[in-house]
Design a protein around this motif. Sequence first.
Motif, PDB file in Angstrom:
ATOM      1  N   PRO A 124       0.833  -1.207   0.000  1.00 17.32           N
ATOM      2  CA  PRO A 124       0.000   0.000   0.000  1.00 17.32           C
ATOM      3  C   PRO A 124       0.865   1.253   0.000  1.00 17.32           C
ATOM      4  CG  PRO A 124      -0.044  -1.041   2.155  1.00 17.32           C
ATOM      5  CD  PRO A 124       0.727  -1.945   1.274  1.00 17.32           C
ATOM      6  N   VAL A 125       0.307   2.304  -0.589  1.00 16.62           N
ATOM      7  CA  VAL A 125       1.076   3.535  -0.764  1.00 16.62           C
ATOM      8  C   VAL A 125       1.019   4.426   0.465  1.00 16.62           C
ATOM      9  CG1 VAL A 125       1.220   5.681  -2.098  1.00 16.62           C
ATOM     10  CG2 VAL A 125       0.721   3.536  -3.252  1.00 16.62           C
ATOM     11  N   PHE A 126      -0.188   4.567   1.013  1.00 13.15           N
ATOM     12  CA  PHE A 126      -0.414   5.607   2.038  1.00 13.15           C
ATOM     13  C   PHE A 126       0.482   5.394   3.250  1.00 13.15           C
ATOM     14  CE2 PHE A 126      -2.854   9.187   3.261  1.00 13.15           C
ATOM     15  CZ  PHE A 126      -3.002   9.120   4.632  1.00 13.15           C
ATOM     16  N   GLU A 127       1.256   6.418   3.579  1.00  8.60           N
ATOM     17  CA  GLU A 127       2.149   6.408   4.736  1.00  8.60           C
ATOM     18  C   GLU A 127       3.137   5.235   4.718  1.00  8.60           C
ATOM     19  OE1 GLU A 127       2.578   9.375   6.287  1.00  8.60           O
ATOM     20  OE2 GLU A 127       2.293   8.513   8.262  1.00  8.60           O
ATOM     21  N   ASN A 128       3.516   4.800   3.550  1.00  5.88           N
ATOM     22  CA  ASN A 128       4.467   3.709   3.426  1.00  5.88           C
ATOM     23  C   ASN A 128       5.747   4.270   2.814  1.00  5.88           C
ATOM     24  OD1 ASN A 128       5.917   1.385   2.845  1.00  5.88           O
ATOM     25  ND2 ASN A 128       4.086   0.225   2.321  1.00  5.88           N
ATOM     26  N   ILE A 129       6.731   4.498   3.656  1.00  2.00           N
ATOM     27  CA  ILE A 129       7.930   5.225   3.216  1.00  2.00           C
ATOM     28  C   ILE A 129       8.715   4.456   2.151  1.00  2.00           C
ATOM     29  CG2 ILE A 129      10.053   6.360   4.015  1.00  2.00           C
ATOM     30  CD1 ILE A 129       7.230   7.602   4.804  1.00  2.00           C
ATOM     31  N   PRO A 130       8.959   3.167   2.329  1.00  4.60           N
ATOM     32  CA  PRO A 130       9.708   2.443   1.283  1.00  4.60           C
ATOM     33  C   PRO A 130       9.006   2.534  -0.078  1.00  4.60           C
ATOM     34  CG  PRO A 130       9.601   1.133   3.272  1.00  4.60           C
ATOM     35  CD  PRO A 130       8.716   2.297   3.502  1.00  4.60           C
ATOM     36  N   VAL A 131       7.697   2.541  -0.076  1.00  6.41           N
ATOM     37  CA  VAL A 131       6.964   2.677  -1.338  1.00  6.41           C
ATOM     38  C   VAL A 131       7.086   4.100  -1.863  1.00  6.41           C
ATOM     39  CG1 VAL A 131       4.644   2.702  -2.344  1.00  6.41           C
ATOM     40  CG2 VAL A 131       5.353   0.811  -0.866  1.00  6.41           C
ATOM     41  N   LYS A 132       6.967   5.064  -0.963  1.00  7.47           N
ATOM     42  CA  LYS A 132       7.021   6.469  -1.393  1.00  7.47           C
ATOM     43  C   LYS A 132       8.400   6.851  -1.921  1.00  7.47           C
ATOM     44  CE  LYS A 132       3.818   9.305   0.643  1.00  7.47           C
ATOM     45  NZ  LYS A 132       3.339  10.209   1.696  1.00  7.47           N
ATOM     46  N   GLU A 133       9.409   6.108  -1.494  1.00  5.34           N
ATOM     47  CA  GLU A 133      10.750   6.385  -2.025  1.00  5.34           C
ATOM     48  C   GLU A 133      10.863   5.957  -3.488  1.00  5.34           C
ATOM     49  OE1 GLU A 133      13.290   4.294   0.669  1.00  5.34           O
ATOM     50  OE2 GLU A 133      13.346   5.951   2.112  1.00  5.34           O
ATOM     51  N   ARG A 134       9.841   5.244  -3.955  1.00  6.98           N
ATOM     52  CA  ARG A 134       9.908   4.722  -5.324  1.00  6.98           C
ATOM     53  C   ARG A 134       9.232   5.645  -6.324  1.00  6.98           C
ATOM     54  NH1 ARG A 134       7.953  -1.297  -5.736  1.00  6.98           N
ATOM     55  NH2 ARG A 134       8.838  -0.949  -7.784  1.00  6.98           N
ATOM     56  N   PHE A 135       8.642   6.735  -5.862  1.00 11.77           N
ATOM     57  CA  PHE A 135       8.061   7.644  -6.851  1.00 11.77           C
ATOM     58  C   PHE A 135       8.344   9.096  -6.475  1.00 11.77           C
ATOM     59  CE2 PHE A 135       4.643   9.221  -4.271  1.00 11.77           C
ATOM     60  CZ  PHE A 135       4.170   8.153  -3.514  1.00 11.77           C
ATOM     61  N   PHE A 136       8.212   9.914  -7.519  1.00 13.24           N
ATOM     62  CA  PHE A 136       8.360  11.359  -7.338  1.00 13.24           C
ATOM     63  C   PHE A 136       7.135  12.012  -7.944  1.00 13.24           C
ATOM     64  CE2 PHE A 136      11.392  14.824  -6.469  1.00 13.24           C
ATOM     65  CZ  PHE A 136      10.732  15.896  -7.030  1.00 13.24           C
ATOM     66  N   TYR A 137       6.509  12.889  -7.184  1.00 15.56           N
ATOM     67  CA  TYR A 137       5.274  13.527  -7.636  1.00 15.56           C
ATOM     68  C   TYR A 137       5.554  14.967  -8.039  1.00 15.56           C
ATOM     69  CZ  TYR A 137       0.652  15.724  -7.271  1.00 15.56           C
ATOM     70  OH  TYR A 137      -0.492  16.437  -7.506  1.00 15.56           O
ATOM     71  N   ILE A 138       5.189  15.295  -9.282  1.00 18.64           N
ATOM     72  CA  ILE A 138       5.299  16.690  -9.737  1.00 18.64           C
ATOM     73  C   ILE A 138       3.880  17.233  -9.861  1.00 18.64           C
ATOM     74  CG2 ILE A 138       6.203  18.252 -11.506  1.00 18.64           C
ATOM     75  CD1 ILE A 138       8.083  16.044 -12.397  1.00 18.64           C
ATOM     76  N   SER A 139       3.569  18.175  -8.998  1.00 18.85           N
ATOM     77  CA  SER A 139       2.226  18.759  -8.988  1.00 18.85           C
ATOM     78  C   SER A 139       2.059  19.717 -10.169  1.00 18.85           C
ATOM     79  CB  SER A 139       2.044  19.508  -7.671  1.00 18.85           C
ATOM     80  OG  SER A 139       0.907  20.315  -7.715  1.00 18.85           O
ATOM     81  N   ASP A 140       0.803  20.020 -10.507  1.00 22.05           N
ATOM     82  CA  ASP A 140       0.610  21.001 -11.588  1.00 22.05           C
ATOM     83  C   ASP A 140       1.063  22.392 -11.153  1.00 22.05           C
ATOM     84  OD1 ASP A 140      -2.961  21.738 -11.169  1.00 22.05           O
ATOM     85  OD2 ASP A 140      -1.386  21.291  -9.720  1.00 22.05           O
ATOM     86  N   ASP A 141       1.089  22.639  -9.826  1.00 19.21           N
ATOM     87  CA  ASP A 141       1.586  23.925  -9.328  1.00 19.21           C
ATOM     88  C   ASP A 141       2.587  23.595  -8.222  1.00 19.21           C
ATOM     89  OD1 ASP A 141       0.036  26.887  -7.793  1.00 19.21           O
ATOM     90  OD2 ASP A 141       1.977  26.562  -8.763  1.00 19.21           O
TER      91      ASP A 141
END
Lengths: 299, 737
Positions: free
Chosen positions: A64-81
């Motif tokens: 699961p993604v939510f509050e999962n640091i090892p998973v979150k280290e696997r993506f980078f989010y670029i917001s529209d702003d």
Amino acid sequence: MILAQNIDKYFGDIKAIDNISLEIKKSSVFGLVGTNGAGKSTFLRLLAGILKPDAGKITIGDAPVFENIPVKERFFYISDDQYFFSNCTPLDMRNYYARVYPNFDKPRFDALLKSFDLSPTRKINTFSKGMKKQVSIICAIAAQTDYIFCDETFDGLDPVMRQAVKSLFAADIIERGLTPIIASHNLRELEDICDHVGILHKGGVILSRDLDDIKDNIHKLQCIFQKPLQKEDFPGLDIITLHQRGSLYTIIARGNSDEIAKIISGMDPLFLELLPLSLEELFISETEVFGYDVKKLLV
Amino acid sequence: MMSKNSLFDWRLIMDALRKTLWGPCLAFLGFFFAMPVYCAISLQNYKQGASEMTQAMREVNIISTINSIFAGGSPLLKAIFIVAAIVSALTFFYFIHSKKRVDFYFSLPVKRGKLFITNYSAGILGVLIPYIVAIILTLAVIGFNGMGSYIRWDVFWIGLASHVLFFICIYTVTVLADILTGHPVIGGLLAVLLLAIGPIIVALYIGLMDTFYPAFYSNLFDSSTALAHSSPLAKYVTIGSIPLHGYELWLVILLTALVFIAAYRLFLIRRSEAAGKAVAFSLAHPLIEYPLVFVATLGLGMLFYESVGGENYFWLFFGSVCGALISSRILEIINRFDFKGIRANFKGLLIFAICYVVFICFPIFDLTGYNDYLPAAEEVQEVRISMDSVNSFTNDIIYGQYNQSGNDIENQQLQMGKLTSQEDIQAALALAALFHQEQDKDYEYDGQSSDLGIQYVLKNGKIISRHYDSLPLSVYISELKPILNSLEFKESQFVTLHRPIDELKIASITSFESGSKEFLDIGGGQTKLKNLRPEIKEELIQTYTEDLMALTSNQMEKDVPLGIITLLVRNPEESTTPGIAAKAPEIEYTYSNAEAEEEMNYATVNFPIYPEFAKTLSLLEELGIPQDYWQANLANIRELQIIDQSGDKPGTIAISTEDYKVQLEKYGNSYTTQTTTVPTIITDRAEIARIMKETAPSAAFSYNCLINFDSNKSVEVLYANNYEKYYASQRYYLITK
């Protein structure tokens, strides 16, 4: 692989995401297109773990993604702003991301900054919108993550920069299996780069398929008939849209091209031609089925 | 690389601090001027003014100044810390109110808990680091001036602990408020509300009780302490005027920990989409709104009700409706960030209105029977009585103690009016019943009157207190007399007389007729009394005590006291009320003489001497105080001025400028105004003697609660002396039956 299963998301009484299920394979470019207010940004924010789904689950590599640091280290989010710290420089952002992303590649960051001709010590709040987007993209690539979530990132880039970014993505896809997920209205740009397309409308998924599959299975024909015809007069055809201008009919239909041609031919048209279908036309056709029609918007 | 599992990451904290450097800089500026600069200027001034002060005074001032900088009561530091706590919390948690920032931070591979701890810690350090630096600089200034030995390290450490703890407490409450809301301005408002709601509720409670419960014993309710304890902000603000106890610091720590845990948990579950909304949690909205609406409704209702003297319920209704409507609509508008919110949620308002009507019926109709409460005698273990007319001569012993609050004084007065026997309890209940019964009647108050404070200690352990407004003596005298005859009551009233003899000194003996004497001192008698041998002193005090205990209420009803014996009572090391120091703390004064030492460490108490105290009067005569000392010297009386302001005379009249000038010349400023009642002048010796028999000095009445007098008819007794223009005089009142 990113797997979203039966995702619902509410903002108060508004259902922004309605039972979305999507599978995003690794090392592919996923294009997320949709009408205004379809839920693209919301879906990306759910993928990025910013929002928590009200129903369903989102996993990356079965975790699961939510509050999962090892998973979150696997993506980078670029917001529209995209947000940058007050009065910070690209170097400040580099240093911050380097603390947060374990594989952040500082030399690559520096090299990319140089190649994009951006000053590392100039305050980002003095950059133009396009330059800020460039900084975001450089940060994302330098972070060396498996996935990059781009929310209308290409909008605001000039054509040369767009090509440059596409090339960068392509290189990383090949080299290390990067998987960009790109939300955009610019379907022409997405068409060049995407392998897989998901079309959202009013919070739900209309379509999610490989682009080639879509194009193989949806075809556009122009034909001329002597007598006027309705949709019902084309039995055996899974017509998405039918436009008539005089005796000229433009049909977009699902199915094998040969079979479609055979059916039409059986109706003795005066003229029949298969035409290439752009992603834009595909989008318009698919959403028209759901009532999102330009004719309805015009008074 | 940061530790993934730990919530604490120093580099992230330092990063957060660096990004908001303006905050610590501003805090440092404040501390810099409030501490080392102020200290340097003060010490410079003392050095310059050294020649004008004695060494002792200079040292006392330096100690006071240096330690006040560090002390928990320093108003400058308190102001800085309070503002810094709120601003710092709003600054370091500002990111949760911005969708852009929320998207940025919550997409990062950083646990929300770590984000919370990072920003929480940075906000605290951003204020405490400048504070510590300022302390170091201040200590350097003090050391440079060679005054390090004057630092009271206990004051220093307690001050530091209290400032730091209260700052963290207020900061944490503000963080919680910020997390509960979605907008920084709303967060700031909620923070102020959370910190102020305690005192508001206390004030409302006091107002409600005062307005609707006439039997509420407000003097017993320690409103200052209640207000101080109602909120950490209130407690912090009152440090210095109200002492801070060790257990209170622990309470602050506990409260801070609880608020911290709540803030942390709520931060973890707070939805990102709450950024930019008024309230972040849908449940929080009614929890915030309805208490506020209640406060506004009740507050405005009572305000309007009291503005018409509490006579008309219409204004209570009017004020309540205004309060409810205005507050609820404003909150709905704020909640929606839209003026159209004015039409929202009338259903909730209706439910609130119904609940409020039910609530307000309780005080209006006294549904709990509070005002009518009177226990059965068999339920009561002990009764304590306090009446201002009875207490008047015991007040000194209480006022002489350091740092007593109003309710401590009232508590002690009640303790000094204890009754435990069934007979006395029944007498007290009869008195209370009479007071309750007569409360709503209109009476003329022309003489002695008294209120009644009464406390019932029930056999089940409950303590119930009530208070009744003043009634004239003539109404309650019959019910009071049995209580005054009670030996137990007298022994608890005159508690001073039972103190160890070495804690008592005789200061003086004073006749109420001393105005008519040529000299106030009785030929060195007063000095002699102060230096009595211990066994003589003991005999005098014991004899007096016996005479006083034997005095009956019938005798009091007949005679006024002749004068007073003044005792000096050594202040106890510890007050009878726990936690309140009897002596001024911290600074010990060097006494220049015995009188100053006496003044600091002894309280003055006056006791009446009645004509019936034959043994005491005889002993005093042996010690040099003649019998005629107690009588007025009629020969020294020049004239009597009778001033009658009762209803059957015209009352005050304006006099002409010429008459005013004549009066001014003759009688002096003290007795003449341009709208004075013109007195009747008596110079006939026989008439003077007759009138003097029917009157008594005004001071005498305050030592006898059973003698009545007519306050409308006073007599100014003017004595002959060496001055041509101005005359010594004394006021007398006509004794009435």
